[in-house]
Design a protein around this motif. Sequence first.
Motif, mmCIF file in Angstrom:
data_model
loop_
_atom_site.group_PDB
_atom_site.id
_atom_site.type_symbol
_atom_site.label_atom_id
_atom_site.label_comp_id
_atom_site.label_asym_id
_atom_site.label_seq_id
_atom_site.Cartn_x
_atom_site.Cartn_y
_atom_site.Cartn_z
ATOM 1 N N ARG A 6 -12.747 -60.990 5.954
ATOM 2 C CA ARG A 6 -11.629 -60.436 6.810
ATOM 3 C C ARG A 6 -10.499 -61.425 6.581
ATOM 4 N NH1 ARG A 6 -12.745 -61.575 11.947
ATOM 5 N NH2 ARG A 6 -14.481 -63.276 11.396
ATOM 6 N N LEU A 7 -9.476 -60.933 6.855
ATOM 7 C CA LEU A 7 -7.988 -61.340 6.922
ATOM 8 C C LEU A 7 -7.515 -61.326 8.327
ATOM 9 C CD1 LEU A 7 -5.971 -62.819 5.208
ATOM 10 C CD2 LEU A 7 -4.886 -60.594 4.831
ATOM 11 N N ARG A 8 -6.998 -62.370 8.650
ATOM 12 C CA ARG A 8 -6.294 -62.720 10.032
ATOM 13 C C ARG A 8 -5.004 -63.049 9.669
ATOM 14 N NH1 ARG A 8 -7.867 -66.235 14.395
ATOM 15 N NH2 ARG A 8 -6.734 -64.623 15.559
ATOM 16 N N ALA A 9 -3.784 -62.422 10.163
ATOM 17 C CA ALA A 9 -2.730 -62.753 9.822
ATOM 18 C C ALA A 9 -2.147 -63.011 11.283
ATOM 19 C CB ALA A 9 -1.832 -61.596 9.257
ATOM 20 N N VAL A 10 -1.477 -64.459 11.430
ATOM 21 C CA VAL A 10 -1.107 -65.107 12.390
ATOM 22 C C VAL A 10 0.299 -65.461 12.302
ATOM 23 C CG1 VAL A 10 -1.547 -67.183 14.078
ATOM 24 C CG2 VAL A 10 -3.435 -65.987 13.008
ATOM 25 N N ALA A 11 1.041 -64.830 13.523
ATOM 26 C CA ALA A 11 2.780 -65.208 13.689
ATOM 27 C C ALA A 11 2.589 -66.128 14.688
ATOM 28 C CB ALA A 11 3.358 -64.064 13.786
ATOM 29 N N VAL A 12 3.103 -67.231 14.572
ATOM 30 C CA VAL A 12 3.282 -68.227 15.821
ATOM 31 C C VAL A 12 4.751 -68.181 16.491
ATOM 32 C CG1 VAL A 12 2.909 -70.685 16.600
ATOM 33 C CG2 VAL A 12 1.526 -69.809 14.802
ATOM 34 N N GLU B 244 8.990 -61.640 27.005
ATOM 35 C CA GLU B 244 8.282 -60.523 26.547
ATOM 36 C C GLU B 244 8.878 -59.768 25.344
ATOM 37 O OE1 GLU B 244 5.303 -59.293 27.187
ATOM 38 O OE2 GLU B 244 4.873 -61.154 28.111
ATOM 39 N N ALA B 245 10.354 -59.870 25.724
ATOM 40 C CA ALA B 245 11.055 -59.185 24.418
ATOM 41 C C ALA B 245 11.041 -59.867 23.280
ATOM 42 C CB ALA B 245 12.512 -58.932 24.821
ATOM 43 N N ALA B 246 10.981 -61.233 23.341
ATOM 44 C CA ALA B 246 10.951 -62.052 22.024
ATOM 45 C C ALA B 246 9.762 -61.937 21.419
ATOM 46 C CB ALA B 246 11.153 -63.812 22.540
ATOM 47 N N LEU B 247 8.625 -61.872 22.225
ATOM 48 C CA LEU B 247 7.312 -61.779 21.675
ATOM 49 C C LEU B 247 7.113 -60.466 20.884
ATOM 50 C CD1 LEU B 247 4.732 -63.180 24.558
ATOM 51 C CD2 LEU B 247 4.957 -63.999 22.199
ATOM 52 N N GLY B 248 7.687 -59.330 21.771
ATOM 53 C CA GLY B 248 7.751 -58.049 20.979
ATOM 54 C C GLY B 248 8.414 -58.131 19.697
ATOM 55 N N GLU B 249 9.489 -58.865 19.729
ATOM 56 C CA GLU B 249 10.257 -58.884 18.262
ATOM 57 C C GLU B 249 9.183 -59.572 17.016
ATOM 58 O OE1 GLU B 249 13.827 -60.819 19.049
ATOM 59 O OE2 GLU B 249 14.704 -58.986 20.193
ATOM 60 N N CYS B 250 8.682 -60.568 17.609
ATOM 61 C CA CYS B 250 7.932 -61.318 16.863
ATOM 62 C C CYS B 250 6.545 -60.480 16.203
ATOM 63 C CB CYS B 250 7.309 -62.538 17.835
ATOM 64 S SG CYS B 250 6.315 -63.797 16.494
ATOM 65 N N GLU C 245 -2.251 -61.116 14.856
ATOM 66 C CA GLU C 245 -2.019 -61.697 16.221
ATOM 67 C C GLU C 245 -0.818 -62.452 16.218
ATOM 68 O OE1 GLU C 245 -4.657 -64.139 19.525
ATOM 69 O OE2 GLU C 245 -5.399 -63.929 17.529
ATOM 70 N N VAL C 246 -0.021 -62.560 17.431
ATOM 71 C CA VAL C 246 0.929 -63.286 17.698
ATOM 72 C C VAL C 246 0.421 -64.577 18.615
ATOM 73 C CG1 VAL C 246 3.161 -63.651 18.739
ATOM 74 C CG2 VAL C 246 2.795 -61.687 17.063
ATOM 75 N N ILE C 247 0.634 -65.700 18.584
ATOM 76 C CA ILE C 247 0.129 -66.570 19.357
ATOM 77 C C ILE C 247 1.397 -67.473 19.872
ATOM 78 C CG2 ILE C 247 -1.473 -68.545 19.608
ATOM 79 C CD1 ILE C 247 -3.335 -67.329 17.236
ATOM 80 N N ALA C 248 1.477 -67.920 20.851
ATOM 81 C CA ALA C 248 2.549 -68.871 21.349
ATOM 82 C C ALA C 248 2.077 -70.170 21.248
ATOM 83 C CB ALA C 248 3.013 -68.444 22.637
ATOM 84 N N GLY C 249 2.831 -71.217 20.600
ATOM 85 C CA GLY C 249 2.664 -72.649 20.407
ATOM 86 C C GLY C 249 3.369 -73.182 19.351
ATOM 87 N N VAL D 208 2.094 -75.790 13.468
ATOM 88 C CA VAL D 208 1.100 -76.525 12.889
ATOM 89 C C VAL D 208 0.099 -76.691 13.761
ATOM 90 C CG1 VAL D 208 0.616 -78.794 12.175
ATOM 91 C CG2 VAL D 208 2.856 -77.890 11.509
ATOM 92 N N GLU D 209 -0.044 -76.659 15.130
ATOM 93 C CA GLU D 209 -1.335 -77.025 15.951
ATOM 94 C C GLU D 209 -1.880 -75.702 15.934
ATOM 95 O OE1 GLU D 209 0.171 -77.943 19.663
ATOM 96 O OE2 GLU D 209 0.946 -80.129 19.224
ATOM 97 N N ILE D 210 -1.217 -74.406 16.089
ATOM 98 C CA ILE D 210 -2.087 -73.145 16.121
ATOM 99 C C ILE D 210 -2.755 -72.912 14.639
ATOM 100 C CG2 ILE D 210 -1.740 -70.629 16.032
ATOM 101 C CD1 ILE D 210 -1.237 -72.180 18.863
ATOM 102 N N LEU D 211 -1.875 -73.182 13.535
ATOM 103 C CA LEU D 211 -2.540 -72.822 12.234
ATOM 104 C C LEU D 211 -3.717 -73.823 11.823
ATOM 105 C CD1 LEU D 211 0.546 -72.016 9.992
ATOM 106 C CD2 LEU D 211 -1.109 -70.504 11.081
ATOM 107 N N VAL D 212 -3.493 -75.153 12.438
ATOM 108 C CA VAL D 212 -4.758 -75.953 11.955
ATOM 109 C C VAL D 212 -5.929 -75.701 13.006
ATOM 110 C CG1 VAL D 212 -5.541 -78.368 12.430
ATOM 111 C CG2 VAL D 212 -3.597 -77.747 11.392
ATOM 112 N N ARG D 213 -5.495 -75.104 14.229
ATOM 113 C CA ARG D 213 -6.847 -74.669 15.231
ATOM 114 C C ARG D 213 -7.512 -73.467 14.446
ATOM 115 N NH1 ARG D 213 -4.914 -72.220 20.463
ATOM 116 N NH2 ARG D 213 -4.687 -70.142 19.348
#
Length: 245
Positions: free
Chosen positions: A142-148, A160-166, A189-193, A196-201
């Motif tokens: 599987r492939l997980r594409a993550v935007a932080v 909410e608008a900023a997250l929508g753009e992301c 998935e878009v994750i707030a944080g 580096v911390e998010i991608l390492v996790r």
Amino acid sequence: MPTPTGAPGHLPSWQEWRSTMHKTAESVLAEAVTFAEARHPDLSVSGLLAEGEPSWVLREQGAEAAMIVLGTRYLTTRQELFTSTAVALPVTAHARCPVVVVREWEHALEADPFLVVGVDGSPASQAAVDFAFEEAALRRARLRAVAVWQRPLLGALDEEAALGECREALYEAVAGRKESHPDVDLHHEVIAGHPVEILVRESRHALALVTGTRGLGGFAGMLLGSVSQGVLHHAQCPLFTVPTS
């Protein structure tokens, strides 16, 4: 009575040291080739004993390679930047091909294997997405594409608008790839944080983490982007770093 250094029949100390180093290196290299051949008998494996600064030699030898593979051990940021032990950082920063850094420890994988790719919309990120799809297809993972999304220090007027753009940027980054790799099970998935911390996790139970060499917001003069440097030091799985074509 001992023979004086430099006397006929006796090598100077520096030549003895060089000869000993060569013999040791040849032995280690032969063991590595034998190990690789035993693990993968269908592969053609060769060894090369080269002299020189390690990162420079690896970049030169990898100029026409499909990939450079490095092992690693824990180094502090200062060691990685300023000592002769620094190999992964300069090789990753200057290699013309993808570089994979394999950790010295084994980590726990999920039963359903997956890769993680970090996406930020930069050209390097697009190259990383393409590479990640190819690797996921090859490994039937599987492939997980993550935007932080990192909250501004002063706050966002409309979060909410900023997250929508992301989210929209993330969808655009992976659009079309699914058609050329229909067997890849894609999740995004878009994750707030902090990136580096998010991608390492997210890397803790992954087969591999894929990033570009430099994303948006990098500082000029840095060997790698700040996120790429951070995950290079802390990722919990093999790290693929993909240069911009």
